[in-house]
Design a protein around this motif. Structure first.
Motif, PDB file in Angstrom:
ATOM      1  N   LEU A  93       0.248 -11.570 -46.897  1.00 36.59           N
ATOM      2  CA  LEU A  93       1.616 -11.571 -47.420  1.00 36.59           C
ATOM      3  C   LEU A  93       2.639 -11.136 -46.386  1.00 36.59           C
ATOM      4  O   LEU A  93       3.833 -11.443 -46.510  1.00 36.59           O
ATOM      5  CB  LEU A  93       1.696 -10.645 -48.642  1.00 36.59           C
ATOM      6  CG  LEU A  93       0.933 -11.104 -49.892  1.00 36.59           C
ATOM      7  CD1 LEU A  93       0.904  -9.989 -50.934  1.00 36.59           C
ATOM      8  CD2 LEU A  93       1.553 -12.363 -50.481  1.00 36.59           C
ATOM      9  N   SER A  94       2.196 -10.421 -45.360  1.00 31.39           N
ATOM     10  CA  SER A  94       3.130  -9.921 -44.339  1.00 31.39           C
ATOM     11  C   SER A  94       3.735 -11.033 -43.503  1.00 31.39           C
ATOM     12  O   SER A  94       4.788 -10.849 -42.883  1.00 31.39           O
ATOM     13  CB  SER A  94       2.410  -8.927 -43.413  1.00 31.39           C
ATOM     14  OG  SER A  94       1.529  -9.594 -42.518  1.00 31.39           O
ATOM     15  N   ARG A  95       3.103 -12.192 -43.488  1.00 34.61           N
ATOM     16  CA  ARG A  95       3.528 -13.258 -42.560  1.00 34.61           C
ATOM     17  C   ARG A  95       4.907 -13.803 -42.879  1.00 34.61           C
ATOM     18  O   ARG A  95       5.603 -14.294 -41.991  1.00 34.61           O
ATOM     19  CB  ARG A  95       2.474 -14.366 -42.548  1.00 34.61           C
ATOM     20  CG  ARG A  95       1.172 -13.904 -41.893  1.00 34.61           C
ATOM     21  CD  ARG A  95      -0.003 -14.802 -42.169  1.00 34.61           C
ATOM     22  NE  ARG A  95      -1.265 -14.114 -41.801  1.00 34.61           N
ATOM     23  CZ  ARG A  95      -2.445 -14.406 -42.318  1.00 34.61           C
ATOM     24  NH1 ARG A  95      -2.560 -15.379 -43.213  1.00 34.61           N
ATOM     25  NH2 ARG A  95      -3.513 -13.736 -41.946  1.00 34.61           N
ATOM     26  N   LYS A  96       5.325 -13.702 -44.131  1.00 37.10           N
ATOM     27  CA  LYS A  96       6.654 -14.206 -44.488  1.00 37.10           C
ATOM     28  C   LYS A  96       7.761 -13.330 -43.905  1.00 37.10           C
ATOM     29  O   LYS A  96       8.915 -13.746 -43.840  1.00 37.10           O
ATOM     30  CB  LYS A  96       6.799 -14.296 -46.002  1.00 37.10           C
ATOM     31  CG  LYS A  96       6.812 -12.980 -46.734  1.00 37.10           C
ATOM     32  CD  LYS A  96       7.012 -13.153 -48.241  1.00 37.10           C
ATOM     33  CE  LYS A  96       5.811 -13.822 -48.872  1.00 37.10           C
ATOM     34  NZ  LYS A  96       5.946 -13.884 -50.351  1.00 37.10           N
ATOM     35  N   PHE A  97       7.415 -12.096 -43.482  1.00 36.21           N
ATOM     36  CA  PHE A  97       8.396 -11.193 -42.887  1.00 36.21           C
ATOM     37  C   PHE A  97       8.359 -11.217 -41.355  1.00 36.21           C
ATOM     38  O   PHE A  97       9.136 -10.518 -40.710  1.00 36.21           O
ATOM     39  CB  PHE A  97       8.149  -9.753 -43.357  1.00 36.21           C
ATOM     40  CG  PHE A  97       8.191  -9.577 -44.843  1.00 36.21           C
ATOM     41  CD1 PHE A  97       9.404  -9.520 -45.512  1.00 36.21           C
ATOM     42  CD2 PHE A  97       7.024  -9.472 -45.578  1.00 36.21           C
ATOM     43  CE1 PHE A  97       9.448  -9.354 -46.893  1.00 36.21           C
ATOM     44  CE2 PHE A  97       7.049  -9.297 -46.955  1.00 36.21           C
ATOM     45  CZ  PHE A  97       8.266  -9.245 -47.611  1.00 36.21           C
ATOM     46  N   SER A  98       7.437 -11.973 -40.792  1.00 37.67           N
ATOM     47  CA  SER A  98       7.276 -12.000 -39.327  1.00 37.67           C
ATOM     48  C   SER A  98       6.970 -13.427 -38.900  1.00 37.67           C
ATOM     49  O   SER A  98       5.855 -13.758 -38.519  1.00 37.67           O
ATOM     50  CB  SER A  98       6.163 -11.048 -38.895  1.00 37.67           C
ATOM     51  OG  SER A  98       4.967 -11.324 -39.605  1.00 37.67           O
ATOM     52  N   LEU A  99       7.986 -14.255 -38.959  1.00 39.62           N
ATOM     53  CA  LEU A  99       7.805 -15.701 -38.798  1.00 39.62           C
ATOM     54  C   LEU A  99       7.721 -16.160 -37.351  1.00 39.62           C
ATOM     55  O   LEU A  99       7.125 -17.192 -37.058  1.00 39.62           O
ATOM     56  CB  LEU A  99       8.956 -16.440 -39.502  1.00 39.62           C
ATOM     57  CG  LEU A  99       9.057 -16.208 -41.019  1.00 39.62           C
ATOM     58  CD1 LEU A  99      10.296 -16.901 -41.570  1.00 39.62           C
ATOM     59  CD2 LEU A  99       7.806 -16.721 -41.711  1.00 39.62           C
ATOM     60  N   TYR A 100       8.341 -15.418 -36.419  1.00 38.12           N
ATOM     61  CA  TYR A 100       8.410 -15.924 -35.044  1.00 38.12           C
ATOM     62  C   TYR A 100       8.621 -14.777 -34.068  1.00 38.12           C
ATOM     63  O   TYR A 100       8.954 -13.661 -34.459  1.00 38.12           O
ATOM     64  CB  TYR A 100       9.567 -16.919 -34.907  1.00 38.12           C
ATOM     65  CG  TYR A 100      10.924 -16.303 -35.166  1.00 38.12           C
ATOM     66  CD1 TYR A 100      11.610 -15.601 -34.166  1.00 38.12           C
ATOM     67  CD2 TYR A 100      11.527 -16.403 -36.410  1.00 38.12           C
ATOM     68  CE1 TYR A 100      12.836 -15.020 -34.400  1.00 38.12           C
ATOM     69  CE2 TYR A 100      12.767 -15.818 -36.651  1.00 38.12           C
ATOM     70  CZ  TYR A 100      13.417 -15.139 -35.641  1.00 38.12           C
ATOM     71  OH  TYR A 100      14.637 -14.560 -35.870  1.00 38.12           O
ATOM     72  N   GLY A 101       8.465 -15.084 -32.796  1.00 33.31           N
ATOM     73  CA  GLY A 101       8.847 -14.133 -31.755  1.00 33.31           C
ATOM     74  C   GLY A 101       7.703 -13.287 -31.235  1.00 33.31           C
ATOM     75  O   GLY A 101       6.608 -13.277 -31.793  1.00 33.31           O
ATOM     76  N   PRO A 102       7.965 -12.551 -30.162  1.00 31.75           N
ATOM     77  CA  PRO A 102       6.923 -11.772 -29.485  1.00 31.75           C
ATOM     78  C   PRO A 102       6.448 -10.549 -30.262  1.00 31.75           C
ATOM     79  O   PRO A 102       5.474  -9.910 -29.866  1.00 31.75           O
ATOM     80  CB  PRO A 102       7.610 -11.337 -28.181  1.00 31.75           C
ATOM     81  CG  PRO A 102       9.074 -11.339 -28.490  1.00 31.75           C
ATOM     82  CD  PRO A 102       9.265 -12.467 -29.465  1.00 31.75           C
TER      83      PRO A 102
END
Length: 283
Positions: A93-102
């Motif tokens: 579920l955390s992936r929706k808050f961390s979509l892109y970037g380093p």
């Protein structure tokens, strides 16, 4: 007039470093009855029921997260198995808050640290880099770096090539009037930093050295920032958090007395160079 000696602590927040007594550092302190009655945490996960220790099926999902209909009983599992399933769902579920970037990988890494780290502090070079990038790229009038630079330019005694000790508090006051580095910008909602750190708990700023020559100065300034990877009561009582299974799972894993996974301190540090000159125009 005496010169300021280095290293010199310019600023400390009122909140302490290493404050394990903070409300968001509690764990394993709530019963099932409290979680359900006070926090409305009846339905936690689409995969398991942490209260009955049973697997869920799609038939178990309520029309509303606040619905408390009688649900079918699934396969019984152990408390350890239940925790593993919840942590896997937590990461997913955390992936929706961390979509892109380093920094997008950090939230899953920090969830795993909560699962296995037993409350030990967390450090990562990506966090240090994120802090440095934020500090150096902040060009607003509230930027900590720009406020330190402008204060140095104003109070340096250029003829003596020193910063007077009597004006040290001007640095603290100008930092306080600005905005400390926090990951609450719009982009932090998607790049992973808003969910891992967001606001910060404590900040210490230390000037390690100051070199003045030819009407120019070069200051080396160290930032130490600390946050807590944990939820307090106020967090979960806000609809903007409680509506997401992500935060419901987090709160139950941390605060339910049958789990009690420990929150932890998130530590970030970086050193930046601040330069300026006597005749620089104020930007």
């Amino acid at each position: 007039m005496a010169a300021l000696q280095f290293p010199s602590t310019l600023f400390k927040t009122q909140k302490w470093m290493d404050d394990y007594s903070a409300s968001d550092m509690r764990c394993g302190d709530l019963t099932e009855a409290q979680l359900k009655s006070h926090y409305r945490l009846d339905y936690i996960s689409d995969r398991v029921d942490p209260y009955t220790l049973t697997r869920r099926s799609s038939m178990d999902r309520p029309q509303s997260m606040f619905c408390c209909n009688l649900r079918s009983q699934g396969e019984k599992i152990t408390r350890q198995q239940c925790a593993i399933i919840l942590f896997d769902e937590f990461r997913s579920l955390s992936r929706k808050f961390s979509l892109y970037g380093p920094y997008s990988h950090l939230i899953e890494k920090m969830i795993t640290h909560m699962q296995n780290g037993n409350g030990t502090p967390f450090r990562d070079v990506s966090l240090d880099r994120a802090l440095k990038d934020h500090i150096l790229n902040d060009s607003t009038k509230n930027s900590t770096v720009l406020r330190i630079r402008d204060t140095l330019k104003k109070y340096i005694i250029w003829e003596d090539k020193k910063y007077p000790k009597n004006y040290k508090d001007e640095l603290r006051k100008n930092i306080l009037e600005g905005k400390l580095p926090k990951f609450d910008r719009f982009q932090d909602n998607f790049n992973g930093m808003g969910i891992t750190v967001h606001d910060t708990w404590a900040t210490h700023i230390t000037m390690k050295s100051l070199h003045v020559d030819n009407d120019r100065f070069q200051a080396v300034v160290h930032f130490k920032v600390q946050d807590h990877f944990g939820l307090d009561n106020d967090d979960i009582l806000k609809t903007k958090f409680s509506q997401f299974h992500f935060f419901r799972i987090w709160f139950v894993l941390q605060r339910y007395n049958q789990f009690g996974f420990k929150p932890f301190l998130t530590n970030m540090e970086t050193t930046v160079e601040i330069t300026g000159g006597r005749n620089d125009s104020k930007k």
